[in-house]
Write a protein that holds these residues in place. Structure first.
Motif, PDB file in Angstrom:
ATOM      1  N   TYR A  45      46.995  50.678  24.241  1.00  0.00           N
ATOM      2  CA  TYR A  45      47.016  49.659  25.230  1.00  0.00           C
ATOM      3  C   TYR A  45      48.330  49.336  25.694  1.00  0.00           C
ATOM      4  N   LYS A  46      49.386  49.595  25.096  1.00  0.00           N
ATOM      5  CA  LYS A  46      50.665  49.443  25.589  1.00  0.00           C
ATOM      6  C   LYS A  46      51.052  50.471  26.628  1.00  0.00           C
ATOM      7  N   CYS A  47      50.609  51.834  26.342  1.00  0.00           N
ATOM      8  CA  CYS A  47      50.561  53.001  27.311  1.00  0.00           C
ATOM      9  C   CYS A  47      49.875  52.632  28.632  1.00  0.00           C
ATOM     10  N   ILE A  48      48.779  51.920  28.440  1.00  0.00           N
ATOM     11  CA  ILE A  48      47.801  51.438  29.689  1.00  0.00           C
ATOM     12  C   ILE A  48      48.391  50.183  30.444  1.00  0.00           C
ATOM     13  N   ARG A  49      49.108  49.583  29.940  1.00  0.00           N
ATOM     14  CA  ARG A  49      49.883  48.473  30.311  1.00  0.00           C
ATOM     15  C   ARG A  49      50.978  49.073  31.171  1.00  0.00           C
ATOM     16  N   LYS A  50      51.634  49.796  30.720  1.00  0.00           N
ATOM     17  CA  LYS A  50      52.829  50.667  31.215  1.00  0.00           C
ATOM     18  C   LYS A  50      52.265  51.331  32.659  1.00  0.00           C
ATOM     19  N   ALA A  51      51.241  51.983  32.428  1.00  0.00           N
ATOM     20  CA  ALA A  51      50.751  52.941  33.357  1.00  0.00           C
ATOM     21  C   ALA A  51      50.343  51.849  34.629  1.00  0.00           C
ATOM     22  N   ALA A  52      49.803  50.835  34.303  1.00  0.00           N
ATOM     23  CA  ALA A  52      49.130  49.716  35.188  1.00  0.00           C
ATOM     24  C   ALA A  52      50.229  49.573  36.028  1.00  0.00           C
ATOM     25  N   HIS A  54      53.096  50.794  36.836  1.00  0.00           N
ATOM     26  CA  HIS A  54      53.572  51.665  37.812  1.00  0.00           C
ATOM     27  C   HIS A  54      52.644  52.413  38.595  1.00  0.00           C
ATOM     28  N   LYS A  55      51.339  51.750  38.700  1.00  0.00           N
ATOM     29  CA  LYS A  55      50.233  52.141  39.369  1.00  0.00           C
ATOM     30  C   LYS A  55      49.811  53.680  39.224  1.00  0.00           C
ATOM     31  N   GLN A  56      49.868  54.101  38.022  1.00  0.00           N
ATOM     32  CA  GLN A  56      49.553  55.472  37.443  1.00  0.00           C
ATOM     33  C   GLN A  56      48.056  55.385  36.597  1.00  0.00           C
ATOM     34  N   ILE A  57      47.295  54.510  37.249  1.00  0.00           N
ATOM     35  CA  ILE A  57      46.113  54.595  36.305  1.00  0.00           C
ATOM     36  C   ILE A  57      44.920  54.692  37.173  1.00  0.00           C
ATOM     37  N   ARG A  58      43.888  55.335  36.512  1.00  0.00           N
ATOM     38  CA  ARG A  58      42.483  55.574  37.218  1.00  0.00           C
ATOM     39  C   ARG A  58      41.299  54.575  36.621  1.00  0.00           C
ATOM     40  N   ARG A  59      40.714  53.838  37.417  1.00  0.00           N
ATOM     41  CA  ARG A  59      39.823  52.999  36.674  1.00  0.00           C
ATOM     42  C   ARG A  59      38.338  53.419  37.178  1.00  0.00           C
ATOM     43  N   GLY A  60      37.416  53.286  36.415  1.00  0.00           N
ATOM     44  CA  GLY A  60      35.937  53.702  36.932  1.00  0.00           C
ATOM     45  C   GLY A  60      35.695  55.019  36.587  1.00  0.00           C
ATOM     46  N   VAL A  61      34.454  55.393  36.494  1.00  0.00           N
ATOM     47  CA  VAL A  61      33.852  56.612  36.185  1.00  0.00           C
ATOM     48  C   VAL A  61      33.760  57.548  37.451  1.00  0.00           C
ATOM     49  N   LYS A  62      33.670  56.951  38.603  1.00  0.00           N
ATOM     50  CA  LYS A  62      33.638  57.922  39.671  1.00  0.00           C
ATOM     51  C   LYS A  62      34.957  58.461  39.927  1.00  0.00           C
ATOM     52  N   GLU A  63      36.125  57.529  39.835  1.00  0.00           N
ATOM     53  CA  GLU A  63      37.516  57.808  40.141  1.00  0.00           C
ATOM     54  C   GLU A  63      38.006  58.807  38.979  1.00  0.00           C
ATOM     55  N   TRP A 113      41.607  43.714  30.249  1.00  0.00           N
ATOM     56  CA  TRP A 113      42.745  42.826  30.281  1.00  0.00           C
ATOM     57  C   TRP A 113      43.949  43.424  30.239  1.00  0.00           C
ATOM     58  N   VAL A 114      44.076  44.568  29.340  1.00  0.00           N
ATOM     59  CA  VAL A 114      45.591  45.232  29.250  1.00  0.00           C
ATOM     60  C   VAL A 114      45.993  45.809  30.659  1.00  0.00           C
ATOM     61  N   CYS A 115      44.833  46.274  31.252  1.00  0.00           N
ATOM     62  CA  CYS A 115      45.167  47.082  32.522  1.00  0.00           C
ATOM     63  C   CYS A 115      45.078  46.219  33.698  1.00  0.00           C
ATOM     64  N   ALA A 116      45.154  44.888  33.703  1.00  0.00           N
ATOM     65  CA  ALA A 116      44.992  43.765  34.811  1.00  0.00           C
ATOM     66  C   ALA A 116      43.942  43.908  35.636  1.00  0.00           C
ATOM     67  N   ALA A 117      42.874  44.389  35.122  1.00  0.00           N
ATOM     68  CA  ALA A 117      41.500  44.354  36.088  1.00  0.00           C
ATOM     69  C   ALA A 117      40.981  43.163  36.349  1.00  0.00           C
ATOM     70  N   ARG A 118      40.774  42.780  37.645  1.00  0.00           N
ATOM     71  CA  ARG A 118      40.292  41.535  38.029  1.00  0.00           C
ATOM     72  C   ARG A 118      38.852  41.340  37.990  1.00  0.00           C
ATOM     73  N   ARG A 119      38.178  42.302  37.468  1.00  0.00           N
ATOM     74  CA  ARG A 119      36.605  42.108  37.114  1.00  0.00           C
ATOM     75  C   ARG A 119      36.395  41.835  35.855  1.00  0.00           C
TER      76      ARG A 119
END
Length: 119
Positions: A45-52, A54-63, A113-119
């Motif tokens: 969760y801490k790693c996901i928060r840092k990646a989010a 710095h905009k280094q995160i991929r969300r969703g199955v297709k992406e 919630w950790v990666c600040a998703a709005r959905r």
């Protein structure tokens, strides 16, 4: 313990139902292996928060699938309580074929919630 209380307090403020790690294990899918331990889940969760941040995160199955096919490196964090299973059951196989590390965390709502998703 203090971190868990902070996470629960923040989740309560966001309107997310608070559940302990043990309670979240009751809602897991049968394919959620390897499941991250409580300590590893916190680190992920801490790693996901840092990646989010710095905009280094991929969300969703297709992406995620697209970037795995392109050969991008990283760790794949999957939610263990996602239904239906058929939506993302091919992702671990793709990760194993390309020698990418992957792990399941117990809750998709906390992960979002950790990666600040709005959905």
């Amino acid at each position: 313990m203090a971190r868990e209380k902070q996470l629960e307090a923040a989740a309560e403020a966001e309107g997310t139902p608070e559940r302990s790690y043990r309670e979240q294990l009751d809602f897991l899918n049968p394919i959620a292996q390897p499941l991250a331990s409580r300590k590893l889940t916190r680190k992920l969760y801490k790693c996901i928060r840092k990646a989010a941040k710095h905009k280094q995160i991929r969300r969703g199955v297709k992406e995620v699938q697209k970037f795995i096919n392109k050969g991008e490196k990283g760790i794949t964090v999957l939610a263990g309580d996602t239904l239906p299973i058929d939506v993302y059951c091919h992702i671990p196989i793709m990760c194993e074929d390309r020698s990418l590390p992957y792990a399941y965390v117990p809750s998709k709502s906390v992960r979002g919630w950790v990666c600040a998703a709005r959905r």
